[in-house]
Each structure stands twice: as structure tokens, then as C-alpha cells.
Design a protein around this motif. Structure first.
Motif, mmCIF file in Angstrom:
data_model
loop_
_atom_site.group_PDB
_atom_site.id
_atom_site.type_symbol
_atom_site.label_atom_id
_atom_site.label_comp_id
_atom_site.label_asym_id
_atom_site.label_seq_id
_atom_site.Cartn_x
_atom_site.Cartn_y
_atom_site.Cartn_z
ATOM 1 N N HIS A 1 8.080 -16.157 62.647
ATOM 2 C CA HIS A 1 8.019 -16.240 64.108
ATOM 3 C C HIS A 1 9.075 -15.363 64.764
ATOM 4 N N GLY A 2 10.220 -15.198 64.130
ATOM 5 C CA GLY A 2 11.284 -14.354 64.679
ATOM 6 C C GLY A 2 12.408 -15.119 65.323
ATOM 7 N N GLU A 3 12.199 -16.402 65.644
ATOM 8 C CA GLU A 3 13.229 -17.264 66.236
ATOM 9 C C GLU A 3 13.184 -18.621 65.524
ATOM 10 N N GLY B 1 9.524 -20.940 69.624
ATOM 11 C CA GLY B 1 10.878 -20.733 69.139
ATOM 12 C C GLY B 1 11.602 -19.783 70.056
ATOM 13 N N GLY B 2 12.862 -20.079 70.375
ATOM 14 C CA GLY B 2 13.531 -19.302 71.397
ATOM 15 C C GLY B 2 12.833 -19.522 72.727
ATOM 16 N N ASN B 3 12.702 -18.483 73.519
ATOM 17 C CA ASN B 3 11.956 -18.604 74.778
ATOM 18 C C ASN B 3 10.559 -17.997 74.662
ATOM 19 N N VAL B 4 10.044 -17.935 73.432
ATOM 20 C CA VAL B 4 8.775 -17.259 73.163
ATOM 21 C C VAL B 4 7.790 -18.249 72.564
ATOM 22 N N LEU C 1 -0.690 -11.708 64.461
ATOM 23 C CA LEU C 1 -0.204 -12.082 65.786
ATOM 24 C C LEU C 1 -1.219 -11.666 66.841
ATOM 25 N N VAL C 2 -1.705 -12.642 67.620
ATOM 26 C CA VAL C 2 -2.708 -12.381 68.653
ATOM 27 C C VAL C 2 -2.049 -12.092 69.995
#
Length: 535
Positions: A225-227, A245-248, A260-261
Motif C-alpha cells: 500500500h505504501g503507508e 493508510g496515511g491520508n490515502v 492499482l485501480v
């Protein structure tokens, strides 16, 4: 008088007022009007314990809500919601309540890693029917299967990175994965398409899909996911997965191998929870996200756009919407549950709109025609300025205005001294050196230095004391400094402030010379070693 046969008795094209038109509810923004019709109130307000999780029973006739609050589970039911009962979790913090697919059982984890199963449909009982022990830390993920009517199993995960798939009647795990992730597991979701598929998200920034039929052989799919992943949720089709996750918030195609869509960055702070909200007026489903910024965002995953935002006064940790779509709740970090219920007036208006749209023709009064623009109107002269170019149109763009600095304007007017002072006042070494080099090219720098008054000369000396030793400008600025000392020696001796700038310049030059000597010594030590290395 005979009628003219060349003209038809009725016009060929009917008037726009005679054509069927859409209802008022259809003309307005359906999503915006729907969520704005919720009347907000506080369901619970007490001690400052965070509302970590909220969930609705999937099959109850009236909305039944379970909230994890401090050391207990609070159940609310009815329309509007009212407190039903309180289930204590043996003195430990409660996490992640989950209803079984028939709503009869309710499972929840606690801070010690114990998972307990309670009756969710009988208000009189409060003792645990089953106790599942396998975790050594907080059990933050407890989920019953959604699809297939599976009433015997559930999966759990926690801060010990352990994943367990349980046979609830026997209180034994079917299989366990000791190191399912490399960090805390805080998100989990069961697939609505297959009761054997479930997903987990962790603070190691990864999301994994598991298949109960393969046991502990490893994840079926994994992606990043990256966060730090706070929440995971399957969309209704089961082929798309939402992760927060994070603000995403990201939408993934799990059928397509974890592609990833779409990525949504509508929150300012961390997104803590995801939920699905059904719109009662259209039957469509929206993805709801709640964040620490206090917003609940509604996302249309069909059109990939945000449709509405609801603001709350406190940071939010959880969000849930009733299966019928009439109740929306959000849990805050300070012990408050904000409840939104549909206004009866809005519901009645929607029903009337549906009835009107079901008729064959809806008669409405014609809209007033727009007045024709005449040359004496202001709008006549600004018409078309906001129109976008169509395909095949020739677009003539205006040349963009280039902002010219003040010293460039003065140089164009041949006011050389004023240009030099203007550049020095902005304290930008690049522009100041550029102006000096231009004055050298025009053979005006010496005259400008001679014409500077005491205050302007102080600006020049201060600039030289700060930037004369910069490697990029050292050769040029040290030459300018020598010229200033030759020409304005008497002025410098007579002014205390100017003498201070000269002392600073002298100190900077001495430090630079010492640095150069040190570097030469280092070079002398390294060069023999480099020569030996080349041999």
C-alpha cells in the motif's frame, strides 16, 4: 373564413413544457442531497475512551449497532438507536466486534489477545459462549465470513502478527500463521464472494490475501500500500479491495493480480476506518472513509470520485452505516459516537419523487426564457470567455506576461546606480552578481561605486562580507572588494559601521585562506597514496 391548408393545425415539434421532465430529486445531486438529509446527534458522550470499532448486524429488522468502547461492548438497537445492553470483556480493552452472518452471535477481541463469542440477539445473556486463546498481544482484527452462510468459522489477527482461522464450536484453530506480517496487523476483511477468502493489512505497509483452503501455506496474493495500513475492506463485488493508510485510500483489483485501480487523497490526516454505505433512495453503495481530520468522505467507486463530505468536531477512529442506509454512525477518539439519521421530510420527498417518476408524464410549468443579450449589456462584451475549445477549433493563446524584476526595469532605463542598490537590497547573491556583471559589460560599475552614498556603500560592503568567499562568486567579488577599498578608503575610515563590515570581510577571507591551506595539506598526503595505487 377558410383555414390555411398549407399550415398544420398542430405544431410539428411540441413545446418543451409539454414534454415529460425529470423530478426535482433527480435533477439535484443525488449523493449530496442524500447525505445532507442526515440529522446529526450524539448517541454516546462520556469518558474519554476512544471508540475504536463500530459495526451493524447484517440481518436485523431494525438497525443493531455494536460499539467497542473501553472494556466493554455497547449494543444499540431500534429506530432511532437506543442503548440495548452492555457486554463486559473481563476488564480488558475491547476491539473489533463482528456479527455472524445471521446476527445471532457477536465476537470481539481484547488487549490480552483473547477472543470471546457472545449472543448478539438475546439481550438477557452477557456471558461468553466460547473463548478462543491463541494470541499473545492485542487482537485488533476479528471477522466472521460474509459469504456462503458459514456460521462455524472466523479469522483473527493482532499485534503479535499472528493470523488464526478458527473452528468456533470446538474452540480450536484450523490453522495459524505465526508471522503473517512483519508488524502489527490492524486491518482485515472477509470476501463477500467466497467465505474462504479474506484479506489483512499491516503496519509493514503490505496487504495480503489468504485462502482458508490452502491453510498456512502462505498468502495467495500480496501487494504494498505504501503507508501503514489501518483498514481493509472488500467492495460488494468481491473483485475490488479498498485499503486505507496515511491520508490515502487505494482501490485494488484483486482478480487482476493486485493491480492499482485508483488512489484517493481527499483526507488531510490519517484515514482510520472504511465502511460501505447503502443509499436508500437509489440502492447504490458508496465507500465511506473516516479520518483523524474529522471528516467522513463518500466515494463513488463506480465513477471514481468523491461525492460528499461530512464534518465532525473531533478526530474519528471508526465509521459504519446500517444495512438499510438510514443510520450513519462515526466514533471519535474522545468517547463520542455521532449518529446521523435520515430526516422524515427528506424520505417523504424521495417517495413522492419516485411516485412522480413512475408516472407516464409529469406536467411542469415552462421555464422562463433567457433574455437576449444586447450590446448595451455588460455580459454582451464578456460572452464566450469561459467557453472551452472544441475539437477542430483554432486556439489563439495570449502570450504570457513575463514578470520583470525591479533592477531589470532600472537597467532598461539606464539608471545603473539605482539598479545596483535595488539588487543589493533584496539580498539575492545571484541577481546582485548578475547586475554587477552587466554593469561591468557596460563599463559603469566603477562609476556606480563612486556615486554610492554612505548607506548604499554599507549595503555593498555587507553583501561582500557575506558572499565574497562563496566559491561560485569568489573571483569576481574579491576583485570588486579590492576596487571598493581603493576608491572609498577615506569614507570607510570615517564611518564606524563601514569599518565593521571591512573587519567581517577580512575575517571571512582569513578563514577561507586557512581552509585552503588545510585542503592543500590533505591533498599533499593523498597524492602519494594515489600514485602508489595507480602503480
Amino acid at each position: 373564413m377558410a383555414a390555411d391548408a398549407s399550415k398544420p393545425f398542430f405544431p410539428a415539434a411540441p413545446h418543451s413544457a409539454l414534454l415529460p421532465s425529470r423530478s426535482a430529486a433527480a435533477r439535484a445531486s443525488l449523493d449530496g442531497s442524500y447525505w445532507r438529509a442526515f440529522r446529526s446527534s450524539e448517541l454516546v458522550s462520556g469518558a474519554d475512551f476512544p471508540i475504536t470499532d463500530l459495526t451493524f448486524s447484517p440481518t436485523a429488522a431494525s438497525p443493531t449497532l455494536a460499539a467497542a468502547w473501553s472494556t466493554s461492548l455497547h449494543l444499540f438497537s431500534g429506530d432511532p438507536l437506543q442503548s440495548l445492553r452492555r457486554i463486559s470483556v473481563a476488564g480488558d480493552l475491547a476491539f473489533s466486534p463482528s456479527f455472524r452472518c445471521d446476527g445471532a452471535l457477536l465476537a470481539a477481541g481484547d488487549k490480552r489477545g483473547v477472543v470471546r463469542v457472545f449472543r448478539g440477539d438475546k439481550p438477557a445473556t452477557g456471558a461468553a459462549l466460547r473463548t478462543l486463546r491463541a494470541h499473545a498481544a492485542e487482537t485488533r482484527v476479528v471477522r466472521y465470513p460474509v459469504a456462503g452462510g458459514d456460521k462455524l468459522h472466523l479469522f483473527t489477527a493482532g499485534d503479535d502478527a499472528l493470523l488464526a482461522y478458527w473452528d468456533v464450536p470446538s474452540e480450536t484453530p484450523v490453522f495459524t500463521v505465526p508471522a503473517a506480517h512483519r508488524d502489527y496487523i490492524r486491518g482485515g476483511a472477509a470476501s463477500p464472494a467466497d467465505h474462504n477468502i479474506f484479506a489483512t493489512g499491516s503496519y509493514d505497509r503490505s496487504v495480503k490475501l489468504w485462502d482458508a483452503r490452502t491453510g498456512n501455506s502462505g498468502p495467495s496474493l500480496s501487494f504494498c500500500h505504501g503507508e501503514l495500513v489501518e483498514s481493509v475492506l472488500f467492495l460488494p463485488s468481491g473483485g475490488l479491495l479498498a485499503t486505507a493508510g496515511g491520508n490515502v485510500v487505494k482501490i485494488w483489483d484483486v482478480i487482476g493480480g493486485g493491480r492499482l485501480v485508483h488512489s484517493v487523497e481527499s483526507h488531510v490526516k490519517t484515514v482510520m476506518a472504511l465502511a460501505l454505505g447503502k443509499m436508500a433512495n437509489t440502492g447504490k453503495t458508496r465507500l465511506l472513509s473516516a479520518g483523524i481530520d474529522g471528516y467522513v468522505k463518500s466515494f463513488d467507486f463506480g465513477k471514481l470520485k468523491i461525492t460528499n463530505s461530512l464534518r465532525h468536531p473531533q478526530p474519528l477512529l471508526s465509521v459504519a452505516c446500517s444495512p438499510c442506509g438510514s443510520v450513519l454512525v462515526a466514533g471519535s477518539a474522545k468517547g463520542k459516537i455521532y449518529m446521523g439519521t435520515r430526516k422524515k421530510k427528506a424520505v417523504d420527498e424521495e417517495d413522492e419523487g419516485k411516485k412522480a417518476s413512475s408516472r407516464e408524464i409529469v406536467w411542469v410549468s415552462p421555464e422562463p426564457e433567457k433574455p437576449v443579450l444586447k450590446p448595451n449589456y455588460y455580459r454582451y462584451f464578456i460572452r464566450g470567455q469561459n467557453e472551452k475549445a472544441k475539437e477542430g477549433d483554432l486556439v489563439i493563446e495570449k502570450p504570457k506576461k513575463v514578470k520583470v524584476a525591479e533592477h531589470d526595469k532600472l537597467l532598461r532605463k539606464f539608471r545603473h546606480k539605482d539598479a545596483l542598490v535595488s539588487a543589493l537590497a533584496k539580498n539575492n547573491p545571484r541577481s546582485s552578481v548578475a547586475v554587477m556583471e552587466e554593469l561591468v559589460a557596460r563599463r559603469k560599475l566603477v562609476r556606480c561605486i563612486g556615486n554610492l552614498d554612505t548607506e548604499e556603500l554599507g549595503l555593498l560592503l555587507e553583501f561582500l562580507s557575506r558572499n565574497a568567499t562563496l566559491p561560485r562568486y569568489a573571483r569576481f567579488l574579491l576583485g570588486v572588494a579590492n576596487k571598493v577599498l581603493e576608491m572609498r578608503e577615506e569614507d570607510i575610515r570615517s564611518d564606524k559601521k563601514l569599518r565593521m563590515h571591512i573587519r567581517n570581510l577580512k575575517r571571512m577571507v582569513a578563514e577561507e585562506i586557512q581552509i585552503q591551506h588545510t585542503l592543500q595539506g590533505i591533498q599533499g598526503m593523498i597524492s602519494p597514496m594515489l600514485a602508489l595505487a595507480t602503480r
